[in-house]
Design a protein around this motif. Structure first.
Motif, mmCIF file in Angstrom:
data_model
loop_
_atom_site.group_PDB
_atom_site.id
_atom_site.type_symbol
_atom_site.label_atom_id
_atom_site.label_comp_id
_atom_site.label_asym_id
_atom_site.label_seq_id
_atom_site.Cartn_x
_atom_site.Cartn_y
_atom_site.Cartn_z
ATOM 1 N N GLU A 1 0.799 -1.226 0.000
ATOM 2 C CA GLU A 1 0.000 0.000 0.000
ATOM 3 C C GLU A 1 0.837 1.283 0.000
ATOM 4 O O GLU A 1 0.288 2.385 -0.032
ATOM 5 C CB GLU A 1 -0.934 0.014 1.215
ATOM 6 N N ILE A 2 2.152 1.162 0.027
ATOM 7 C CA ILE A 2 3.036 2.328 0.131
ATOM 8 C C ILE A 2 2.743 3.364 -0.954
ATOM 9 O O ILE A 2 2.658 4.555 -0.675
ATOM 10 C CB ILE A 2 4.526 1.904 0.074
ATOM 11 N N ASP A 3 2.582 2.923 -2.187
ATOM 12 C CA ASP A 3 2.395 3.878 -3.280
ATOM 13 C C ASP A 3 1.069 4.630 -3.203
ATOM 14 O O ASP A 3 0.920 5.684 -3.810
ATOM 15 C CB ASP A 3 2.545 3.191 -4.631
ATOM 16 N N SER A 4 0.108 4.107 -2.451
ATOM 17 C CA SER A 4 -1.189 4.787 -2.338
ATOM 18 C C SER A 4 -1.246 5.764 -1.161
ATOM 19 O O SER A 4 -2.217 6.495 -1.018
ATOM 20 C CB SER A 4 -2.313 3.752 -2.199
ATOM 21 N N LEU A 5 -0.195 5.790 -0.343
ATOM 22 C CA LEU A 5 -0.173 6.677 0.819
ATOM 23 C C LEU A 5 0.344 8.067 0.466
ATOM 24 O O LEU A 5 1.150 8.217 -0.457
ATOM 25 C CB LEU A 5 0.718 6.091 1.916
ATOM 26 N N ASN A 6 -0.097 9.057 1.223
ATOM 27 C CA ASN A 6 0.445 10.408 1.114
ATOM 28 C C ASN A 6 1.806 10.391 1.817
ATOM 29 O O ASN A 6 1.890 10.547 3.035
ATOM 30 C CB ASN A 6 -0.504 11.412 1.774
ATOM 31 N N MET A 7 2.848 10.145 1.024
ATOM 32 C CA MET A 7 4.198 9.958 1.556
ATOM 33 C C MET A 7 5.190 10.639 0.621
ATOM 34 O O MET A 7 5.083 10.523 -0.603
ATOM 35 C CB MET A 7 4.511 8.464 1.644
ATOM 36 N N HIS A 8 6.157 11.332 1.190
ATOM 37 C CA HIS A 8 7.170 11.995 0.382
ATOM 38 C C HIS A 8 8.027 10.957 -0.327
ATOM 39 O O HIS A 8 8.331 9.905 0.228
ATOM 40 C CB HIS A 8 8.042 12.907 1.267
ATOM 41 N N ILE A 9 8.430 11.265 -1.538
ATOM 42 C CA ILE A 9 9.211 10.337 -2.365
ATOM 43 C C ILE A 9 10.504 9.884 -1.674
ATOM 44 O O ILE A 9 10.932 8.742 -1.829
ATOM 45 C CB ILE A 9 9.511 10.937 -3.763
ATOM 46 N N THR A 10 11.110 10.744 -0.890
ATOM 47 C CA THR A 10 12.367 10.357 -0.238
ATOM 48 C C THR A 10 12.146 9.247 0.788
ATOM 49 O O THR A 10 13.046 8.429 1.019
ATOM 50 C CB THR A 10 13.043 11.566 0.432
ATOM 51 N N GLN A 11 10.977 9.190 1.392
ATOM 52 C CA GLN A 11 10.655 8.086 2.302
ATOM 53 C C GLN A 11 10.508 6.784 1.525
ATOM 54 O O GLN A 11 10.986 5.729 1.954
ATOM 55 C CB GLN A 11 9.367 8.390 3.075
ATOM 56 N N LYS A 12 9.864 6.857 0.370
ATOM 57 C CA LYS A 12 9.696 5.664 -0.470
ATOM 58 C C LYS A 12 11.051 5.148 -0.958
ATOM 59 O O LYS A 12 11.271 3.939 -1.033
ATOM 60 C CB LYS A 12 8.780 5.974 -1.654
ATOM 61 N N ILE A 13 11.974 6.052 -1.264
ATOM 62 C CA ILE A 13 13.318 5.653 -1.698
ATOM 63 C C ILE A 13 14.007 4.866 -0.584
ATOM 64 O O ILE A 13 14.595 3.812 -0.822
ATOM 65 C CB ILE A 13 14.147 6.883 -2.111
ATOM 66 N N ARG A 14 13.931 5.364 0.639
ATOM 67 C CA ARG A 14 14.561 4.669 1.774
ATOM 68 C C ARG A 14 13.957 3.283 1.988
ATOM 69 O O ARG A 14 14.676 2.317 2.254
ATOM 70 C CB ARG A 14 14.413 5.487 3.049
ATOM 71 N N ILE A 15 12.640 3.191 1.865
ATOM 72 C CA ILE A 15 11.968 1.900 2.046
ATOM 73 C C ILE A 15 12.411 0.918 0.960
ATOM 74 O O ILE A 15 12.755 -0.229 1.254
ATOM 75 C CB ILE A 15 10.438 2.082 2.040
ATOM 76 N N ARG A 16 12.434 1.372 -0.280
ATOM 77 C CA ARG A 16 12.847 0.475 -1.385
ATOM 78 C C ARG A 16 14.311 0.058 -1.239
ATOM 79 O O ARG A 16 14.675 -1.082 -1.501
ATOM 80 C CB ARG A 16 12.578 1.150 -2.715
ATOM 81 N N ASP A 17 15.151 0.989 -0.811
ATOM 82 C CA ASP A 17 16.555 0.635 -0.585
ATOM 83 C C ASP A 17 16.672 -0.440 0.488
ATOM 84 O O ASP A 17 17.431 -1.403 0.333
ATOM 85 C CB ASP A 17 17.366 1.870 -0.179
ATOM 86 N N ALA A 18 15.930 -0.308 1.574
ATOM 87 C CA ALA A 18 15.976 -1.304 2.647
ATOM 88 C C ALA A 18 15.449 -2.659 2.163
ATOM 89 O O ALA A 18 16.005 -3.706 2.508
ATOM 90 C CB ALA A 18 15.171 -0.829 3.850
ATOM 91 N N GLN A 19 14.415 -2.639 1.341
ATOM 92 C CA GLN A 19 13.863 -3.887 0.808
ATOM 93 C C GLN A 19 14.854 -4.612 -0.096
ATOM 94 O O GLN A 19 14.827 -5.832 -0.169
ATOM 95 C CB GLN A 19 12.584 -3.610 0.015
ATOM 96 N N ASN A 20 15.717 -3.859 -0.778
ATOM 97 C CA ASN A 20 16.709 -4.485 -1.661
ATOM 98 C C ASN A 20 17.715 -5.320 -0.879
ATOM 99 O O ASN A 20 18.340 -6.213 -1.433
ATOM 100 C CB ASN A 20 17.437 -3.426 -2.489
ATOM 101 N N ASN A 21 17.897 -4.985 0.395
ATOM 102 C CA ASN A 21 18.742 -5.772 1.305
ATOM 103 C C ASN A 21 20.130 -6.050 0.739
ATOM 104 O O ASN A 21 20.650 -7.158 0.875
ATOM 105 C CB ASN A 21 18.028 -7.080 1.674
ATOM 106 N N GLN A 22 20.712 -5.054 0.109
ATOM 107 C CA GLN A 22 22.061 -5.260 -0.417
ATOM 108 C C GLN A 22 23.069 -5.246 0.731
ATOM 109 O O GLN A 22 22.788 -4.748 1.812
ATOM 110 C CB GLN A 22 22.401 -4.252 -1.493
ATOM 111 N N SER A 23 24.238 -5.800 0.485
ATOM 112 C CA SER A 23 25.216 -5.947 1.554
ATOM 113 C C SER A 23 25.821 -4.615 1.974
ATOM 114 O O SER A 23 26.193 -4.428 3.134
ATOM 115 C CB SER A 23 26.324 -6.913 1.138
ATOM 116 N N GLU A 24 25.948 -3.653 1.058
ATOM 117 C CA GLU A 24 26.488 -2.344 1.392
ATOM 118 C C GLU A 24 25.373 -1.300 1.446
ATOM 119 O O GLU A 24 24.392 -1.399 0.735
ATOM 120 C CB GLU A 24 27.520 -1.915 0.337
ATOM 121 N N ALA A 25 25.552 -0.318 2.297
ATOM 122 C CA ALA A 25 24.556 0.736 2.443
ATOM 123 C C ALA A 25 24.542 1.628 1.201
ATOM 124 O O ALA A 25 25.565 1.818 0.541
ATOM 125 C CB ALA A 25 24.879 1.584 3.675
ATOM 126 N N TYR A 26 23.367 2.148 0.901
ATOM 127 C CA TYR A 26 23.229 3.126 -0.174
ATOM 128 C C TYR A 26 23.773 4.463 0.317
ATOM 129 O O TYR A 26 23.612 4.813 1.483
ATOM 130 C CB TYR A 26 21.762 3.318 -0.553
#
Length: 156
Positions: free
Chosen positions: A129-154
């Motif tokens: 439901e993230i895309d349907s919420l009133n949420m700033h794009i920078t918050q969505k970027i952080r969430i997607r980065d965390a979901q990618n679960n890469q070994s190094e931090a963005y």
């Protein structure tokens, strides 16, 4: 509202400060993410906020999550550092700052979900439901980065 986020906007005011801040991505076993609906701008956001003198970033995120949600967390890993100079935040008191946020993946270890003076609502929300919420794009970027679960931090 006493906060306005500008993101790649030509009419953004010139930032005067950079304030270290932290945010937490907390996803439970049912793939729901902990979010708060902020009082200052009416948008959904990750829990987090500014560091206080005398604390390190881990202490800051543990404190901020507790203050804003009532939950106790442990830090799992650093997911990203966000310092894009094109993200400018203006407050009603005249403060204008450039974003500088350190984001962590965290896990709930206790506490009871509550709202604070900074939040209208606090809830675990299905990630779908993230895309349907009133949420700033920078918050969505952080969430997607965390979901990618890469070994190094963005670093963005």
């Amino acid at each position: 509202m006493n906060r306005k986020d500008y993101y790649y906007e030509k009419n953004a005011p010139e930032p005067k400060t950079i304030v270290p801040a932290v945010s937490a991505v907390i996803i439970d076993k049912s793939n729901q993410i902990l979010l708060q609906e902020r009082v200052d701008n009416g948008k959904w956001s990750l829990p987090g906020g500014g560091m206080d003198p005398g604390e390190n970033v881990e202490q800051a995120i543990i404190r901020e999550v507790k203050e804003e949600t009532g939950l106790d967390v442990k830090v799992i890993k650093l997911t990203g550092i966000y310092s894009d100079p094109n993200h400018v935040i203006a407050y009603g008191d005249g403060e204008v700052r450039q974003q500088f946020s350190i984001c962590f993946s965290c896990e709930v270890i206790g506490g009871t979900l509550v709202t604070s003076h900074e939040s209208k609502r606090v809830a675990f929300v299905p990630i779908s439901e993230i895309d349907s919420l009133n949420m700033h794009i920078t918050q969505k970027i952080r969430i997607r980065d965390a979901q990618n679960n890469q070994s190094e931090a963005y670093i963005r």
